[in-house]
Design a protein around this motif. Sequence first.
Motif, PDB file in Angstrom:
ATOM      1  N   UNK A 245       7.302   1.770  -6.188  1.00  0.00           N
ATOM      2  CA  UNK A 245       6.179   2.508  -6.783  1.00  0.00           C
ATOM      3  C   UNK A 245       4.983   2.637  -5.861  1.00  0.00           C
ATOM      4  N   UNK A 246       4.819   1.701  -4.925  1.00  0.00           N
ATOM      5  CA  UNK A 246       3.689   1.809  -3.986  1.00  0.00           C
ATOM      6  C   UNK A 246       3.830   3.046  -3.120  1.00  0.00           C
ATOM      7  N   UNK A 247       5.081   3.392  -2.799  1.00  0.00           N
ATOM      8  CA  UNK A 247       5.311   4.609  -2.016  1.00  0.00           C
ATOM      9  C   UNK A 247       5.107   5.849  -2.879  1.00  0.00           C
TER      10      UNK A 247
ATOM     11  N   UNK B 258     -12.930   4.562  -3.075  1.00  0.00           N
ATOM     12  CA  UNK B 258     -11.666   4.863  -3.743  1.00  0.00           C
ATOM     13  C   UNK B 258     -10.793   5.695  -2.820  1.00  0.00           C
ATOM     14  N   UNK B 259      -9.603   5.183  -2.585  1.00  0.00           N
ATOM     15  CA  UNK B 259      -8.658   5.892  -1.730  1.00  0.00           C
ATOM     16  C   UNK B 259      -8.185   7.169  -2.420  1.00  0.00           C
TER      17      UNK B 259
ATOM     18  N   UNK C 204       0.780   6.577   2.147  1.00  0.00           N
ATOM     19  CA  UNK C 204       0.859   5.674   0.994  1.00  0.00           C
ATOM     20  C   UNK C 204      -0.163   4.545   1.112  1.00  0.00           C
ATOM     21  N   UNK C 205      -0.562   3.954   0.004  1.00  0.00           N
ATOM     22  CA  UNK C 205      -1.687   3.014   0.021  1.00  0.00           C
ATOM     23  C   UNK C 205      -1.346   1.614   0.515  1.00  0.00           C
ATOM     24  N   UNK C 206      -0.063   1.241   0.510  1.00  0.00           N
ATOM     25  CA  UNK C 206       0.283  -0.153   0.787  1.00  0.00           C
ATOM     26  C   UNK C 206      -0.210  -0.606   2.153  1.00  0.00           C
TER      27      UNK C 206
ATOM     28  N   UNK D   6       8.686  -0.403   1.934  1.00  0.00           N
ATOM     29  CA  UNK D   6       7.817   0.395   1.077  1.00  0.00           C
ATOM     30  C   UNK D   6       6.692   1.073   1.844  1.00  0.00           C
ATOM     31  N   UNK D   7       6.565   0.790   3.144  1.00  0.00           N
ATOM     32  CA  UNK D   7       5.460   1.359   3.912  1.00  0.00           C
ATOM     33  C   UNK D   7       5.641   2.856   4.159  1.00  0.00           C
TER      34      UNK D   7
END
Length: 267
Positions: free
Chosen positions: A261-263, A97-98, A107-109, A222-223
Amino acid sequence: NFRFIYHEAPKSRQHRMALQSMVIWGVARVMKGLPTAAAPPVPRHRYFPALAARPALAVTLFILVLAVILLAVMQGPLSPDISGQLWIADQLRHGARLYFDISEINPPLWFWLAIPVDGLAAALGVRAEAVLIVAIGFAALLSLLATNQLLKTYPPELRSALLIFAACILLIMPLRDLGQREQLALMGALPYVALIVARREGRRVPLWLALVVASGAAVGFALKHYFIGVPLLLELWLLVCLRRHWRPVRPRWTHCLPGRPAVAKGA
Protein backbone atom coordinates in the motif's frame (compact mmCIF):
# COMPACT_ATOMS: atom_id res chain seq x y z
CA ASN A 1 77.89 17.52 -13.69
CA PHE A 2 78.11 13.99 -12.31
CA ARG A 3 74.59 13.02 -13.39
CA PHE A 4 75.27 14.22 -16.92
CA ILE A 5 78.59 12.36 -17.14
CA TYR A 6 77.04 9.19 -15.76
CA HIS A 7 74.19 9.09 -18.26
CA GLU A 8 76.51 9.86 -21.15
CA ALA A 9 78.86 7.00 -20.25
CA PRO A 10 78.80 3.82 -22.36
CA LYS A 11 76.51 1.00 -21.30
CA SER A 12 79.43 -1.27 -20.41
CA ARG A 13 80.69 1.30 -17.95
CA GLN A 14 77.24 1.61 -16.42
CA HIS A 15 76.98 -2.14 -15.99
CA ARG A 16 80.44 -2.29 -14.44
CA MET A 17 79.63 0.48 -11.98
CA ALA A 18 76.32 -1.23 -11.06
CA LEU A 19 78.15 -4.52 -10.46
CA GLN A 20 80.74 -2.79 -8.30
CA SER A 21 77.99 -1.18 -6.24
CA MET A 22 76.32 -4.56 -5.72
CA VAL A 23 79.62 -6.12 -4.60
CA ILE A 24 80.35 -3.28 -2.19
CA TRP A 25 76.80 -3.57 -0.79
CA GLY A 26 77.20 -7.33 -0.30
CA VAL A 27 80.59 -7.01 1.37
CA ALA A 28 79.28 -4.34 3.72
CA ARG A 29 76.38 -6.58 4.78
CA VAL A 30 78.73 -9.52 5.35
CA MET A 31 81.02 -7.37 7.49
CA LYS A 32 78.01 -6.29 9.56
CA GLY A 33 76.88 -9.88 9.97
CA LEU A 34 73.71 -9.35 7.89
CA PRO A 35 72.37 -11.82 5.32
CA THR A 36 73.15 -10.97 1.71
CA ALA A 37 69.98 -12.49 0.29
CA ALA A 38 66.71 -10.66 0.08
CA ALA A 39 64.58 -10.54 3.18
CA PRO A 40 62.26 -13.56 3.55
CA PRO A 41 58.58 -12.97 2.89
CA VAL A 42 56.57 -11.80 5.83
CA PRO A 43 54.64 -14.77 7.25
CA ARG A 44 50.90 -14.49 7.08
CA HIS A 45 49.48 -13.03 10.25
CA ARG A 46 47.97 -15.61 12.53
CA TYR A 47 44.89 -13.46 13.11
CA PHE A 48 43.77 -13.55 9.46
CA PRO A 49 42.78 -17.26 9.40
CA ALA A 50 41.04 -16.86 12.76
CA LEU A 51 39.13 -13.84 11.45
CA ALA A 52 38.18 -15.65 8.25
CA ALA A 53 36.73 -18.45 10.38
CA ARG A 54 34.33 -15.95 11.99
CA PRO A 55 32.34 -14.37 9.10
CA ALA A 56 30.11 -12.21 11.30
CA LEU A 57 33.07 -10.60 13.05
CA ALA A 58 34.99 -10.21 9.79
CA VAL A 59 32.20 -8.38 7.97
CA THR A 60 31.39 -6.26 11.05
CA LEU A 61 34.97 -5.01 11.31
CA PHE A 62 35.14 -4.46 7.55
CA ILE A 63 31.97 -2.36 7.48
CA LEU A 64 33.09 -0.43 10.55
CA VAL A 65 36.36 0.52 8.88
CA LEU A 66 34.57 1.26 5.62
CA ALA A 67 32.04 3.52 7.36
CA VAL A 68 34.83 5.51 8.99
CA ILE A 69 36.53 5.94 5.62
CA LEU A 70 33.28 7.05 3.96
CA LEU A 71 32.62 9.57 6.73
CA ALA A 72 36.11 11.00 6.28
CA VAL A 73 36.01 11.13 2.48
CA MET A 74 32.40 12.11 1.76
CA GLN A 75 32.25 15.45 3.55
CA GLY A 76 30.05 17.30 1.06
CA PRO A 77 26.49 16.69 -0.12
CA LEU A 78 25.62 13.42 -1.79
CA SER A 79 23.71 13.04 -5.05
CA PRO A 80 20.92 15.52 -5.94
CA ASP A 81 18.31 12.80 -5.29
CA ILE A 82 19.60 12.21 -1.77
CA SER A 83 19.83 15.93 -1.06
CA GLY A 84 16.23 16.32 -2.21
CA GLN A 85 15.14 13.36 -0.10
CA LEU A 86 16.72 14.83 3.04
CA TRP A 87 15.24 18.26 2.33
CA ILE A 88 11.75 16.82 1.89
CA ALA A 89 12.19 14.79 5.08
CA ASP A 90 13.09 17.99 6.91
CA GLN A 91 10.00 19.73 5.52
CA LEU A 92 7.77 16.82 6.51
CA ARG A 93 9.23 16.85 9.99
CA HIS A 94 8.20 20.49 10.29
CA GLY A 95 4.62 19.92 9.20
CA ALA A 96 4.66 20.09 5.39
CA ARG A 97 2.32 17.76 3.50
CA LEU A 98 3.72 15.58 0.78
CA TYR A 99 1.94 15.93 -2.61
CA PHE A 100 0.13 19.05 -1.33
CA ASP A 101 2.78 21.46 -0.08
CA ILE A 102 5.55 19.59 -1.88
CA SER A 103 5.23 18.57 -5.51
CA GLU A 104 6.55 15.03 -5.84
CA ILE A 105 5.77 12.00 -8.00
CA ASN A 106 7.72 9.34 -6.09
CA PRO A 107 6.11 7.00 -3.55
CA PRO A 108 6.28 8.31 0.03
CA LEU A 109 8.14 5.46 1.73
CA TRP A 110 11.57 6.70 0.64
CA PHE A 111 10.91 10.09 2.23
CA TRP A 112 9.42 8.56 5.37
CA LEU A 113 12.60 6.56 5.87
CA ALA A 114 14.63 9.77 5.82
CA ILE A 115 12.60 11.48 8.57
CA PRO A 116 14.37 9.63 11.45
CA VAL A 117 17.71 10.36 9.80
CA ASP A 118 16.98 14.08 9.58
CA GLY A 119 15.57 14.17 13.11
CA LEU A 120 18.61 12.42 14.60
CA ALA A 121 20.96 14.73 12.71
CA ALA A 122 19.11 17.77 14.06
CA ALA A 123 19.21 16.38 17.61
CA LEU A 124 22.95 15.69 17.42
CA GLY A 125 23.78 18.90 15.56
CA VAL A 126 25.55 17.12 12.70
CA ARG A 127 25.04 16.89 8.97
CA ALA A 128 22.18 14.69 7.83
CA GLU A 129 24.49 13.12 5.23
CA ALA A 130 26.78 11.83 7.99
CA VAL A 131 23.87 10.21 9.83
CA LEU A 132 22.67 8.74 6.55
CA ILE A 133 26.06 7.14 5.88
CA VAL A 134 26.03 5.55 9.33
CA ALA A 135 22.44 4.37 8.86
CA ILE A 136 23.22 2.86 5.46
CA GLY A 137 26.26 1.09 6.90
CA PHE A 138 24.16 -0.29 9.75
CA ALA A 139 21.47 -1.47 7.33
CA ALA A 140 24.10 -3.18 5.17
CA LEU A 141 25.54 -4.87 8.25
CA LEU A 142 22.12 -6.19 9.29
CA SER A 143 21.52 -7.46 5.76
CA LEU A 144 24.84 -9.31 5.66
CA LEU A 145 24.50 -10.74 9.17
CA ALA A 146 21.07 -12.13 8.25
CA THR A 147 22.55 -13.57 5.07
CA ASN A 148 25.32 -15.17 7.10
CA GLN A 149 22.75 -16.82 9.37
CA LEU A 150 21.02 -18.30 6.33
CA LEU A 151 24.25 -19.67 4.86
CA LYS A 152 25.43 -21.59 7.93
CA THR A 153 25.77 -24.80 5.93
CA TYR A 154 28.61 -23.31 3.87
CA PRO A 155 32.25 -23.17 5.09
CA PRO A 156 33.04 -20.09 7.19
CA GLU A 157 35.96 -19.03 4.98
CA LEU A 158 33.67 -19.03 1.94
CA ARG A 159 31.03 -17.04 3.82
CA SER A 160 33.62 -14.48 4.93
CA ALA A 161 34.79 -13.93 1.36
CA LEU A 162 31.21 -13.73 0.11
CA LEU A 163 30.14 -11.25 2.79
CA ILE A 164 33.17 -9.01 2.28
CA PHE A 165 32.52 -8.98 -1.46
CA ALA A 166 28.84 -8.21 -0.88
CA ALA A 167 29.80 -5.38 1.48
CA CYS A 168 31.92 -3.85 -1.27
CA ILE A 169 28.99 -4.10 -3.69
CA LEU A 170 26.57 -2.56 -1.21
CA LEU A 171 28.72 0.29 0.07
CA ILE A 172 31.64 1.02 -2.26
CA MET A 173 30.02 0.83 -5.69
CA PRO A 174 27.25 3.41 -4.97
CA LEU A 175 29.63 6.08 -3.58
CA ARG A 176 27.88 9.41 -4.27
CA ASP A 177 24.61 7.57 -4.87
CA LEU A 178 24.66 6.21 -1.33
CA GLY A 179 21.12 5.84 -0.04
CA GLN A 180 19.37 5.39 -3.37
CA ARG A 181 16.35 3.12 -3.50
CA GLU A 182 18.11 0.53 -5.64
CA GLN A 183 20.78 0.17 -2.98
CA LEU A 184 18.21 -0.25 -0.22
CA ALA A 185 16.27 -2.78 -2.31
CA LEU A 186 19.46 -4.78 -2.86
CA MET A 187 20.10 -4.83 0.89
CA GLY A 188 16.65 -6.29 1.43
CA ALA A 189 16.89 -8.70 -1.49
CA LEU A 190 20.22 -10.26 -0.53
CA PRO A 191 19.04 -12.11 2.60
CA TYR A 192 15.71 -12.78 0.90
CA VAL A 193 17.52 -14.68 -1.85
CA ALA A 194 19.39 -16.65 0.82
CA LEU A 195 16.03 -17.41 2.45
CA ILE A 196 14.65 -18.69 -0.85
CA VAL A 197 17.74 -20.87 -1.31
CA ALA A 198 17.28 -22.31 2.18
CA ARG A 199 13.67 -23.08 1.29
CA ARG A 200 14.82 -24.72 -1.95
CA GLU A 201 17.31 -26.92 -0.07
CA GLY A 202 14.70 -27.94 2.50
CA ARG A 203 16.53 -26.38 5.45
CA ARG A 204 14.58 -25.25 8.49
CA VAL A 205 14.79 -21.52 9.16
CA PRO A 206 13.87 -20.02 12.55
CA LEU A 207 10.58 -18.15 12.40
CA TRP A 208 12.08 -14.97 13.86
CA LEU A 209 14.78 -14.92 11.19
CA ALA A 210 12.27 -15.46 8.39
CA LEU A 211 10.11 -12.62 9.73
CA VAL A 212 13.08 -10.23 10.04
CA VAL A 213 14.27 -11.02 6.51
CA ALA A 214 10.72 -10.66 5.13
CA SER A 215 10.27 -7.30 6.86
CA GLY A 216 13.51 -5.92 5.45
CA ALA A 217 12.68 -7.25 2.00
CA ALA A 218 9.19 -5.72 2.16
CA VAL A 219 10.68 -2.28 2.84
CA GLY A 220 13.12 -2.62 -0.03
CA PHE A 221 10.62 -3.98 -2.54
CA ALA A 222 8.03 -1.31 -1.64
CA LEU A 223 10.34 1.57 -2.61
CA LYS A 224 9.45 1.23 -6.31
CA HIS A 225 6.49 -0.54 -7.84
CA TYR A 226 8.49 -2.68 -10.24
CA PHE A 227 10.71 -4.05 -7.47
CA ILE A 228 7.86 -6.48 -6.75
CA GLY A 229 9.13 -8.44 -9.76
CA VAL A 230 12.08 -9.66 -7.70
CA PRO A 231 10.11 -11.74 -5.16
CA LEU A 232 7.66 -12.83 -7.84
CA LEU A 233 10.43 -14.22 -10.03
CA LEU A 234 12.07 -15.87 -7.04
CA GLU A 235 8.79 -17.52 -6.10
CA LEU A 236 8.33 -18.67 -9.68
CA TRP A 237 11.78 -20.26 -9.59
CA LEU A 238 10.93 -21.89 -6.26
CA LEU A 239 7.66 -23.20 -7.68
CA VAL A 240 9.47 -24.78 -10.62
CA CYS A 241 12.01 -26.39 -8.28
CA LEU A 242 9.65 -27.65 -5.56
CA ARG A 243 6.51 -28.23 -7.65
CA ARG A 244 4.01 -30.08 -5.42
CA HIS A 245 5.96 -29.23 -2.27
CA TRP A 246 5.65 -25.48 -2.86
CA ARG A 247 3.43 -23.64 -0.37
CA PRO A 248 1.89 -20.30 -1.42
CA VAL A 249 1.40 -18.93 2.13
CA ARG A 250 4.49 -18.55 4.30
CA PRO A 251 5.48 -16.05 7.04
CA ARG A 252 7.64 -13.94 4.76
CA TRP A 253 4.82 -13.41 2.28
CA THR A 254 2.47 -12.18 5.01
CA HIS A 255 5.05 -9.49 5.79
CA CYS A 256 5.71 -8.54 2.18
CA LEU A 257 2.06 -7.74 1.50
CA PRO A 258 1.66 -4.77 3.93
CA GLY A 259 4.46 -2.94 2.17
CA ARG A 260 2.54 -2.68 -1.08
CA PRO A 261 0.00 0.00 0.00
CA ALA A 262 2.91 2.41 0.51
CA VAL A 263 3.63 2.12 -3.20
CA ALA A 264 0.00 2.38 -4.23
CA LYS A 265 -0.50 5.49 -2.14
CA GLY A 266 2.28 7.33 -3.87
CA ALA A 267 1.84 5.97 -7.36
